[in-house]
Every structure is written in structure tokens, then in C-alpha cells.
Design a protein around this motif. Structure first.
Motif, mmCIF file in Angstrom:
data_model
loop_
_atom_site.group_PDB
_atom_site.id
_atom_site.type_symbol
_atom_site.label_atom_id
_atom_site.label_comp_id
_atom_site.label_asym_id
_atom_site.label_seq_id
_atom_site.Cartn_x
_atom_site.Cartn_y
_atom_site.Cartn_z
ATOM 1 N N ARG A 5 0.857 -1.176 0.000
ATOM 2 C CA ARG A 5 0.000 0.000 0.000
ATOM 3 C C ARG A 5 0.893 1.226 0.000
ATOM 4 N NH1 ARG A 5 -3.710 1.273 3.801
ATOM 5 N NH2 ARG A 5 -5.509 1.547 2.446
ATOM 6 N N VAL A 6 0.578 2.162 -0.862
ATOM 7 C CA VAL A 6 1.337 3.409 -0.892
ATOM 8 C C VAL A 6 0.691 4.400 0.082
ATOM 9 C CG1 VAL A 6 2.182 3.146 -3.258
ATOM 10 C CG2 VAL A 6 -0.053 4.191 -2.870
ATOM 11 N N ALA A 7 1.503 5.370 0.548
ATOM 12 C CA ALA A 7 0.978 6.350 1.504
ATOM 13 C C ALA A 7 0.059 7.346 0.800
ATOM 14 C CB ALA A 7 2.133 7.079 2.180
ATOM 15 N N ASP A 8 0.372 7.621 -0.467
ATOM 16 C CA ASP A 8 -0.363 8.629 -1.225
ATOM 17 C C ASP A 8 -0.947 7.961 -2.476
ATOM 18 O OD1 ASP A 8 -1.203 10.653 -2.882
ATOM 19 O OD2 ASP A 8 0.587 11.902 -2.587
ATOM 20 N N ALA A 9 -2.274 7.911 -2.532
ATOM 21 C CA ALA A 9 -2.933 7.189 -3.627
ATOM 22 C C ALA A 9 -2.524 7.728 -4.998
ATOM 23 C CB ALA A 9 -4.458 7.257 -3.462
ATOM 24 N N ARG A 10 -2.132 9.027 -5.063
ATOM 25 C CA ARG A 10 -1.733 9.590 -6.364
ATOM 26 C C ARG A 10 -0.447 8.979 -6.895
ATOM 27 N NH1 ARG A 10 -2.031 15.641 -4.366
ATOM 28 N NH2 ARG A 10 -1.089 14.474 -2.677
ATOM 29 N N GLN A 11 0.298 8.310 -5.996
ATOM 30 C CA GLN A 11 1.555 7.692 -6.439
ATOM 31 C C GLN A 11 1.389 6.214 -6.816
ATOM 32 O OE1 GLN A 11 4.165 8.704 -3.087
ATOM 33 N NE2 GLN A 11 5.308 9.967 -4.537
ATOM 34 N N ARG A 12 0.141 5.762 -6.810
ATOM 35 C CA ARG A 12 -0.037 4.333 -7.067
ATOM 36 C C ARG A 12 0.483 3.921 -8.438
ATOM 37 N NH1 ARG A 12 -5.360 0.429 -6.581
ATOM 38 N NH2 ARG A 12 -6.104 1.464 -8.464
ATOM 39 N N ASN A 57 -9.526 -2.894 -5.386
ATOM 40 C CA ASN A 57 -10.448 -1.749 -5.262
ATOM 41 C C ASN A 57 -9.907 -0.654 -4.346
ATOM 42 O OD1 ASN A 57 -12.258 -2.986 -6.937
ATOM 43 N ND2 ASN A 57 -13.321 -4.035 -5.261
ATOM 44 N N ASP A 58 -9.161 -1.055 -3.328
ATOM 45 C CA ASP A 58 -8.510 -0.109 -2.433
ATOM 46 C C ASP A 58 -7.543 0.777 -3.240
ATOM 47 O OD1 ASP A 58 -6.811 1.155 -0.692
ATOM 48 O OD2 ASP A 58 -6.317 -0.641 0.475
ATOM 49 N N PRO A 59 -7.767 2.109 -3.294
ATOM 50 C CA PRO A 59 -6.977 2.975 -4.180
ATOM 51 C C PRO A 59 -5.510 3.115 -3.778
ATOM 52 C CG PRO A 59 -8.437 4.292 -2.808
ATOM 53 C CD PRO A 59 -8.803 2.854 -2.553
ATOM 54 N N TYR A 60 -5.159 2.612 -2.593
ATOM 55 C CA TYR A 60 -3.769 2.686 -2.145
ATOM 56 C C TYR A 60 -3.016 1.381 -2.434
ATOM 57 C CZ TYR A 60 -5.312 6.753 0.509
ATOM 58 O OH TYR A 60 -5.812 7.958 0.865
#
Ligand SMILES: Nc1ncnc2c1ncn2[C@@H]1O[C@H](COP(=O)(O)OP(=O)(O)OP(=O)(O)O)[C@@H](O)[C@H]1O
Ligand SMILES: [Mg+2]
Length: 339
Positions: free
Chosen positions: A236-243, A262-265
Motif C-alpha cells: 500500500r502506498v501512503a499517497d494514492a496519487r503515487q499508485r 479496489n482499495d486505491p492505495y
């Protein structure tokens, strides 16, 4: 019918109104083995098992249990089969001892034999201390053990276990697994349904994966797992924009397609054969790319990943519209009781 098959089902079908719960299932369970039926919520596992245990009549198809036809020789099947699981039969208001004694009486033991049998079974399942407490006061793990004790009153040749460990903590799960292993060592054939790849892996000699009422794969655990690579990475990334940046790094390092839950992180990736070493480089590469990764794990492929590999899609959640359990569930029960 081959002599070595404890269960042989061909083309089993069961509809509930417009839901095809079981849609042409074939199963061949070798005698003396543990056979796992693996599938997500609503796949049709319970329905299939209930047909094999003669509690539901198939709409089409045939099956034999120890050579007895599940429709024409239903009494012979019942005599040889034990069933425990999601919708089995202990009475919540009775104590553990009362439940098992009652079943032993129903199977023809005398009063004192029945009490002896009950106390031996309760002791074997570490339930002696709880024997005189009502089952509704039992924990989940105790509940599974009393279900098992109840299904073993007659030492069945074939035992159907419907999700015997769903919702149990790891310790209770291990206890149930030990019991299953013991039974198999004593010659019982076990057909078990589960949602857990690990459970099938630990216990089952062969596994059928079912989805939407159909068998979509069959084989040993190693065969199934090798179809999805040797392991998998979850993070899981800390910031969903960096996925997406993280996904690109993973693809570069281990070179396999990344899945996006489905989890955006969250991200997951299979580790292809021969790439296990590369996994160690993932965290430093992500760090260099300025991507914070608070959660990272390397594990066995999950059932979801087996599914993804087998079907090209994630398992769909159960449709809550289909939850209308009706009298059909108990049709043959009632027939049986009326006799
Ligand atoms: N008695 C019933 N009446 C109506 N629909 C039913 C009935 N029994 C099962 N179904 C439906 O049939 C499908 C298969 O259900 P089944 O209980 O066999 O699945 P399962 O694999 O055992 O799932 P779970 O892992 O949730 O126990 C589901 O869509 C379910 O809603
Ligand atoms: Mg079920």
C-alpha cells in the motif's frame, strides 16, 4: 463407478428460481483422501455439498457416494456420510453433551451407550469443561468443534465439512485441521469446502476451484499455485496519487503485470518463477522514486490471485439480492422427518 472413488458427481445442477447455484459440476473424490472445494461467497459450495449429502435434490446430473446414488439410494448415502458446516444441525439451546447424546440416541445407541459416546467425543474435542453449557454460549472455535463432534457420532466413511474454519482464529483453525488429519489417517474420506487457498493447501490432496456454480480448475495445490507464479507482493502506498508510479516501478523490477485492487492505495503483483531474488530490490527502488510504502508483504498467492489467473477477473462480491433463503433449503429435511 471406479472402486477407488468415494464421491463421483457428473453434471450436477441446482437452480434457485433464476439463480444457477450449481451449474454442471463434476467431481471425482478418491477414497481416503481430503478433497477441497475452493470458491468465493456464493460460488455454489454449500449447495453442491447439500446435494451430495442428500439434503437437496439435484435438478440435473447424477452423483454416487461410496457407490450409492444420491437420489435412488439416499438412505444408504445418509448412513455412510457425516455433514457439518454452515447450516448443520446442533441445537443452540441444548448443552454440548445433550446435543451429542441426542444424536447418538437417534442413531440407535442405548441411553448409557449414548452418554458414554458423547463424553468420549467431547473429551476428544477438548469440550469436557463446556459439556454442560448451552451451545449458544460457545465461542466460534468451540462451536466448530461441537459441530465436528456431532458429525462423528457414527464414524462416517465420508465426511462433508462445509467451511469448517471460516471466521476462526489461527489456533482454532489449526485444531480443526489436526482433527481432519486424524480422521483421514483413520480412513475417513473428507470433502471440505473453503474460501481459503491456504486451508486447501494445508489439507487437501486435490482441489476443485469453483465459481458461479462451475468448476474452473482442478488439481493439486502445487499445480494450482504454479498457475499463478511462485508468490505475490502486496503493498500500500501512503499517497494514492503515487499508485501508478509505484506500479511502474514494480513492473520494471519484477517484470510481471500488476493488479489494482479496489482499495486505491493497494497494489499486488505476482512473482514469476525465477524472479524471487528481484523482490528484495523493490523497496529500495520505490524509496529512490520518492514513493512512501507503509505496508509491504510477500506471500503466497491468495485465492483472489488464483482467481485472477484462472478467470482474468477478481471474484465478484456476493449479490445480496440472492439472499432469500427459503423452504427449499429444508425441503428434504422435512420429508425425512415426516417418515
Ligand atoms: N435456498 C436458497 N434459496 C435461494 N437462493 C439460494 C439458496 N441457497 C443458495 N442460494 C444462492 O445460490 C448461490 C450459491 O450459494 P451457496 O450457498 O451454494 O454458495 P457458497 O459457495 O456456499 O457461498 P458461501 O461461501 O457464502 O457459503 C448464491 O447465489 C446463493 O445466494
Ligand atoms: Mg456456503
Amino acid at each position: 463407478m471406479s472402486a477407488e472413488l468415494a464421491v463421483e458427481a457428473t453434471g450436477l445442477v441446482k437452480h434457485f428460481k433464476d439463480v444457477k447455484a450449481v451449474d454442471g459440476v463434476d467431481l471425482r473424490v478418491p477414497a481416503g483422501s481430503v478433497y477441497g472445494v475452493l470458491g468465493p461467497n456464493g460460488a455454489g459450495k454449500t449447495t453442491a455439498v447439500r446435494m451430495l449429502a442428500t439434503l437437496l435434490r439435484p435438478d440435473a446430473g447424477t452423483a454416487r457416494v461410496l457407490g450409492h446414488d444420491i437420489v435412488d439410494d439416499a438412505d444408504d448415502v445418509r448412513f455412510n456420510v457425516g455433514l457439518t458446516g454452515q447450516f448443520a444441525s446442533v441445537d443452540e439451546d441444548l448443552t454440548g453433551a445433550e446435543n451429542v447424546t441426542l444424536l447418538a440416541r437417534m442413531y440407535g445407541f442405548s441411553g448409557s451407550e449414548a452418554r458414554r459416546r458423547a463424553s468420549a467425543l467431547l473429551a476428544a474435542f477438548e469440550l469436557s469443561d463446556a459439556a454442560d453449557k448451552p451451545v449458544k454460549s460457545y465461542s466460534g472455535g468451540m462451536r466448530r468443534r461441537i459441530d465436528l463432534a456431532a458429525s462423528l457420532v457414527m464414524s462416517p466413511k465420508v465426511l462433508f465439512l462445509d467451511e469448517p474454519t471460516t471466521g476462526l482464529d489461527p489456533r482454532s483453525r489449526n485444531q480443526v485441521w489436526d482433527i481432519v488429519r486424524l480422521l483421514v489417517a483413520e480412513g475417513t474420506t473428507v470433502l471440505l469446502t473453503t474460501q481459503y487457498l491456504e486451508e486447501a493447501d494445508q489439507l487437501a490432496d486435490r482441489i476443485a476451484v469453483i465459481d458461479h456454480g462451475k468448476v474452473i480448475a482442478e488439481g493439486t495445490a502445487p499445480q494450482l499455485k504454479s498457475s499463478v507464479g511462485t508468490g505475490s507482493v502486496h503493498l500500500r502506498v501512503a499517497d494514492a496519487r503515487q499508485r501508478e508510479d509505484a506500479a511502474a516501478v514494480i513492473e520494471r523490477v519484477i517484470g510481471d503485470e500488476v493488479t489494482r485492487p479496489n482499495d486505491p492505495y493497494a497494489l499486488a503483483a505476482r512473482v514469476p518463477q525465477g524472479m524471487e531474488e528481484q523482490v528484495a530490490h523493490l523497496l529500495p527502488r520505490l524509496h529512490e522514486a520518492g514513493i512512501a510504502v507503509p505496508e509491504f508483504s510477500l506471500g503466497q498467492p491468495s485465492l483472489d490471485e488464483v482467481f485472477l489467473a484462472l478467470t482474468g477477473k477478481m471474484p465478484e462480491p456476493e449479490d445480496p439480492e440472492n439472499e432469500d433463503w427459503d423452504e427449499e433449503q429444508t425441503e428434504q429435511h422435512t420429508e425425512e422427518e415426516a417418515r
